[in-house]
Design a protein around this motif. Structure first.
Motif, PDB file in Angstrom:
ATOM      1  N   THR A  80      -9.067  16.967  -0.168  1.00 46.84           N
ATOM      2  CA  THR A  80      -9.950  16.241   0.761  1.00 46.84           C
ATOM      3  C   THR A  80      -9.171  15.436   1.799  1.00 46.84           C
ATOM      4  N   ILE A  81      -7.862  15.410   1.670  1.00 45.76           N
ATOM      5  CA  ILE A  81      -7.027  14.606   2.577  1.00 45.76           C
ATOM      6  C   ILE A  81      -6.937  15.274   3.961  1.00 45.76           C
ATOM      7  N   ASP A  82      -7.137  14.479   4.981  1.00 46.17           N
ATOM      8  CA  ASP A  82      -6.933  14.939   6.360  1.00 46.17           C
ATOM      9  C   ASP A  82      -5.537  14.515   6.789  1.00 46.17           C
ATOM     10  N   ASP A  83      -4.620  15.472   6.848  1.00 47.90           N
ATOM     11  CA  ASP A  83      -3.217  15.152   7.125  1.00 47.90           C
ATOM     12  C   ASP A  83      -2.983  14.723   8.569  1.00 47.90           C
ATOM     13  N   ARG A  84      -3.997  14.833   9.401  1.00 47.56           N
ATOM     14  CA  ARG A  84      -3.833  14.378  10.789  1.00 47.56           C
ATOM     15  C   ARG A  84      -3.877  12.856  10.876  1.00 47.56           C
ATOM     16  N   GLU A  85      -4.414  12.228   9.829  1.00 47.41           N
ATOM     17  CA  GLU A  85      -4.557  10.769   9.804  1.00 47.41           C
ATOM     18  C   GLU A  85      -3.535  10.161   8.843  1.00 47.41           C
ATOM     19  N   HIS A  86      -2.694   9.290   9.342  1.00 48.56           N
ATOM     20  CA  HIS A  86      -1.688   8.660   8.496  1.00 48.56           C
ATOM     21  C   HIS A  86      -2.347   7.789   7.436  1.00 48.56           C
ATOM     22  N   PHE A  87      -1.746   7.769   6.231  1.00 53.71           N
ATOM     23  CA  PHE A  87      -2.255   6.886   5.176  1.00 53.71           C
ATOM     24  C   PHE A  87      -1.093   6.309   4.375  1.00 53.71           C
ATOM     25  N   PHE A  88      -1.381   5.226   3.674  1.00 54.48           N
ATOM     26  CA  PHE A  88      -0.438   4.605   2.751  1.00 54.48           C
ATOM     27  C   PHE A  88      -0.859   4.972   1.331  1.00 54.48           C
ATOM     28  N   ILE A  89       0.110   5.085   0.442  1.00 57.20           N
ATOM     29  CA  ILE A  89      -0.196   5.430  -0.946  1.00 57.20           C
ATOM     30  C   ILE A  89       0.615   4.529  -1.868  1.00 57.20           C
ATOM     31  N   HIS A  90      -0.036   4.040  -2.920  1.00 59.08           N
ATOM     32  CA  HIS A  90       0.678   3.164  -3.862  1.00 59.08           C
ATOM     33  C   HIS A  90       0.061   3.262  -5.249  1.00 59.08           C
ATOM     34  N   CYS A  91       0.795   2.785  -6.249  1.00 57.51           N
ATOM     35  CA  CYS A  91       0.287   2.633  -7.625  1.00 57.51           C
ATOM     36  C   CYS A  91       0.560   1.193  -8.031  1.00 57.51           C
ATOM     37  N   ALA A  92       0.948   0.979  -9.275  1.00 57.81           N
ATOM     38  CA  ALA A  92       1.247  -0.391  -9.715  1.00 57.81           C
ATOM     39  C   ALA A  92       2.691  -0.767  -9.443  1.00 57.81           C
ATOM     40  N   GLY A  93       3.623   0.190  -9.656  1.00 60.52           N
ATOM     41  CA  GLY A  93       5.027  -0.137  -9.498  1.00 60.52           C
ATOM     42  C   GLY A  93       5.856   0.878  -8.741  1.00 60.52           C
ATOM     43  N   GLY A  94       5.307   2.053  -8.468  1.00 59.88           N
ATOM     44  CA  GLY A  94       6.042   3.070  -7.718  1.00 59.88           C
ATOM     45  C   GLY A  94       6.289   4.361  -8.476  1.00 59.88           C
ATOM     46  N   TYR A  95       6.080   4.352  -9.785  1.00 59.18           N
ATOM     47  CA  TYR A  95       6.321   5.551 -10.592  1.00 59.18           C
ATOM     48  C   TYR A  95       5.262   6.619 -10.313  1.00 59.18           C
ATOM     49  N   ARG A 128       2.008  15.503   4.504  1.00 54.43           N
ATOM     50  CA  ARG A 128       3.228  14.725   4.713  1.00 54.43           C
ATOM     51  C   ARG A 128       3.032  13.473   5.557  1.00 54.43           C
ATOM     52  N   ASN A 129       1.854  13.278   6.103  1.00 55.73           N
ATOM     53  CA  ASN A 129       1.640  12.177   7.043  1.00 55.73           C
ATOM     54  C   ASN A 129       1.244  10.899   6.295  1.00 55.73           C
ATOM     55  N   PHE A 130       2.171  10.409   5.474  1.00 50.56           N
ATOM     56  CA  PHE A 130       1.878   9.203   4.687  1.00 50.56           C
ATOM     57  C   PHE A 130       3.151   8.386   4.470  1.00 50.56           C
ATOM     58  N   SER A 131       2.946   7.157   4.032  1.00 54.97           N
ATOM     59  CA  SER A 131       4.040   6.273   3.626  1.00 54.97           C
ATOM     60  C   SER A 131       3.757   5.813   2.204  1.00 54.97           C
ATOM     61  N   GLU A 132       4.717   5.989   1.326  1.00 51.80           N
ATOM     62  CA  GLU A 132       4.579   5.546  -0.069  1.00 51.80           C
ATOM     63  C   GLU A 132       5.190   4.157  -0.188  1.00 51.80           C
ATOM     64  N   VAL A 133       4.482   3.250  -0.877  1.00 51.40           N
ATOM     65  CA  VAL A 133       4.906   1.851  -0.923  1.00 51.40           C
ATOM     66  C   VAL A 133       5.722   1.558  -2.171  1.00 51.40           C
ATOM     67  N   ASP A 134       6.970   1.191  -1.966  1.00 52.04           N
ATOM     68  CA  ASP A 134       7.879   0.837  -3.058  1.00 52.04           C
ATOM     69  C   ASP A 134       7.376  -0.419  -3.781  1.00 52.04           C
ATOM     70  N   GLY A 135       7.427  -0.402  -5.101  1.00 52.68           N
ATOM     71  CA  GLY A 135       7.018  -1.577  -5.863  1.00 52.68           C
ATOM     72  C   GLY A 135       5.538  -1.660  -6.145  1.00 52.68           C
ATOM     73  N   GLY A 136       4.733  -0.834  -5.436  1.00 51.85           N
ATOM     74  CA  GLY A 136       3.315  -0.745  -5.711  1.00 51.85           C
ATOM     75  C   GLY A 136       2.552  -2.051  -5.584  1.00 51.85           C
ATOM     76  N   PHE A 137       1.396  -2.100  -6.235  1.00 51.47           N
ATOM     77  CA  PHE A 137       0.507  -3.253  -6.104  1.00 51.47           C
ATOM     78  C   PHE A 137       1.132  -4.524  -6.671  1.00 51.47           C
ATOM     79  N   ASN A 138       2.016  -4.367  -7.653  1.00 55.31           N
ATOM     80  CA  ASN A 138       2.678  -5.553  -8.221  1.00 55.31           C
ATOM     81  C   ASN A 138       3.409  -6.350  -7.141  1.00 55.31           C
ATOM     82  N   LYS A 139       3.951  -5.646  -6.148  1.00 59.48           N
ATOM     83  CA  LYS A 139       4.646  -6.313  -5.044  1.00 59.48           C
ATOM     84  C   LYS A 139       3.733  -6.541  -3.840  1.00 59.48           C
ATOM     85  N   ILE A 140       2.776  -5.640  -3.643  1.00 64.37           N
ATOM     86  CA  ILE A 140       1.856  -5.792  -2.509  1.00 64.37           C
ATOM     87  C   ILE A 140       1.082  -7.096  -2.616  1.00 64.37           C
ATOM     88  N   LYS A 141       0.688  -7.457  -3.840  1.00 64.66           N
ATOM     89  CA  LYS A 141      -0.147  -8.659  -3.986  1.00 64.66           C
ATOM     90  C   LYS A 141       0.630  -9.946  -3.693  1.00 64.66           C
TER      91      LYS A 141
END
Length: 467
Positions: free
Chosen positions: A409-424, A439-452
């Motif tokens: 369901t992902i539209d790769d034309r639109e950039h998105f961010f992706i994260h979990c709790a810690g990055g695993y 491929r049009n995404f950025s994965e967030v290091d450290g996940g939500f534990n660091k985002i918050k």
């Protein structure tokens, strides 16, 4: 008498080694038999019985290899129908090991053959139960796994589990020790405590499932919030019931070093999945195109099962040097025996041969905060309970376990961010999406534990235990 819990954190699984006089019993052993054989030899005792609480779904038991090596018979509870020779015990049948006794209590509900083993010590005092997936600490076994085989609904199985607990477990003394087959983190339950041993009396007080006023309430509460079981579970049941190759054969086949040319040729010829078990921190910097990353230092085996699903899938490994045997062993624990070999020298040898590589765009939480705005698309791959507890405002809930459904369901034309709790988990997701051309995404290091810790707007926190 000696009771040893042999706990494997990756699977949140407890096997049990019991000794009395010059005899021993082992309950729910893992696939590799070496740890058990070493204990038997060290103690100078003979293995008399191998007890299986049920046909396991989340791991492949070592019962067959252990029986072949020691001559000890395998014991199941009533109604079990394995495709190999075993003792099918009657309800309340007693087995003697040295000066102790183990009574089989048939406790169907999780599965139809599920049984609890009640141990009486040298003085005849009922001391412990090995409850398998019937009773966990803080929870009970999920009653939805055996629906197809039992031709029953999950509501009917839950009702059966209620009757088993009320008639066989609850009447036992409060000071009896409970030794379950699984702890927190296992997909066989939903609300397990972090402890791995407790008294039955404390469970009667604290376990929500044992404190329901009637069967109807029990069925409702046990089934409430139960997520779909991992898709590989049925294949593991089939292996445990029907048989499998010996662990030594699996290890010998998989422990096959391949240079870069042989690795590439075999990948192309076999259609093997390239599984990279390095850390997310290393993987994102560079990897073989179309590799899937599931880091060894994490809940490796369960995520392999959930993501790859088909235990017959040919696999080629990219590992940190020296971890190859551990990887093959942990794959075999969940039935993934078709490892064709590994890249000798790891990813560095591939990179040094000037072959094509790929990478994942990983950013820090601070960079995420700087780039984030009200129009940003954020995908949160944590479990539903984690998301409901607290999440980035307007983030999409897309659990990693369901990536097969939502990736399309992902539209790769639109950039998105992706994260979990810690990055695993987010790196697992990132590698799978990348292999599918997204491929049009950025994965967030450290996940939500660091985002918050940043100023990004979040939902109001809700305690997960109350969800």
């Amino acid at each position: 008498m000696k009771i040893e819990q042999i706990y494997t954190g990756c699977l949140a699984q407890g096997a049990y080694y019991i000794v009395s006089e010059n005899e021993a019993a082992i309950i729910d052993p893992l696939r590799e038999t070496k740890p058990y054989i070493e204990r038997l030899e060290k103690d100078g005792v003979k293995l008399k019985y191998i007890f299986e609480t049920h046909f396991h779904a989340d791991f492949v038991s070592g019962h067959l290899d252990l029986s072949k090596k020691t001559g000890a018979p395998i014991v199941y509870g009533p109604t079990a129908e394995p495709d190999f020779e075993a003792i099918i015990a009657e309800d309340n049948q007693i087995f003697e090991i040295g000066n102790i006794k183990i009574k089989v209590l048939h406790t169907p509900g999780h599965t139809l053959e599920s049984s609890t083993f009640l141990l009486s010590d040298e003085d005849g005092r009922e001391t412990a139960i090995f409850s398998g997936d019937t009773l966990f600490l803080g929870d009970v076994g999920r009653p939805d796994l055996a629906q197809k085989a039992a031709h029953m609904t999950q509501q009917q199985l839950a009702g059966m589990l209620y009757e088993s607990l009320q008639s066989k477990i609850m009447p036992l003394a409060d000071d009896i020790t409970v030794y379950p087959a699984h702890g927190a983190g296992s997909a066989c339950g939903k609300n397990m405590q972090k402890e791995t041993v407790d008294t039955l009396g404390n469970q009667k007080k604290t376990n929500y499932a044992l404190n329901q006023p009637d069967k109807e309430s029990f069925v409702r509460e046990v089934l409430d919030g139960l997520s779909a079981p991992p898709k590989y579970f049925g294949m593991n049941v089939a292996l445990n019931k029907g048989g499998y190759s010996s662990f030594e054969e699996v290890l010998e086949k998989g422990n096959n070093p391949l240079d870069t040319e042989a690795f590439q040729n075999l990948a192309e010829e076999s259609g093997a999945l390239i599984l990279d078990t390095r850390s997310a921190a290393d993987f994102h910097k560079g990897f073989i195109p179309n590799s899937v990353n599931i880091g060894l230092k994490g809940d490796f085996a369960p995520w392999v099962g959930a993501m790859i699903v088909d235990v017959q899938q040919p696999i080629l490994l990219v590992c940190d040097s020296g971890t190859e045997e551990e990887v093959i062993t942990r794959l075999s624990r969940v039935g993934f025996d078709n490892v064709l070999g590994y890249l000798y020298g790891g990813f560095e040898s591939w990179k040094n041969s000037n072959k094509e590589t790929d990478s994942i765009h990983r950013i820090s939480p601070q960079e995420f905060a700087e780039q984030f705005n009200e129009n940003s698309k954020v995908i949160d791959v944590r479990k539903e309970s984690e998301y409901e507890a607290e999440h980035v405002e307007y983030a999409f809930r897309r659990p990693l376990a369901d990536i097969g459904e939502w990736a399309s369901t992902i539209d790769d034309r639109e950039h998105f961010f992706i994260h979990c709790a810690g990055g695993y988990r987010s790196m697992i997701a990132a590698s799978i999406l990348n292999s599918r051309g997204i491929r049009n995404f950025s994965e967030v290091d450290g996940g939500f534990n660091k985002i918050k810790e940043t100023g990004i707007p979040k939902s109001n926190f809700v305690c997960q235990s109350k969800i």
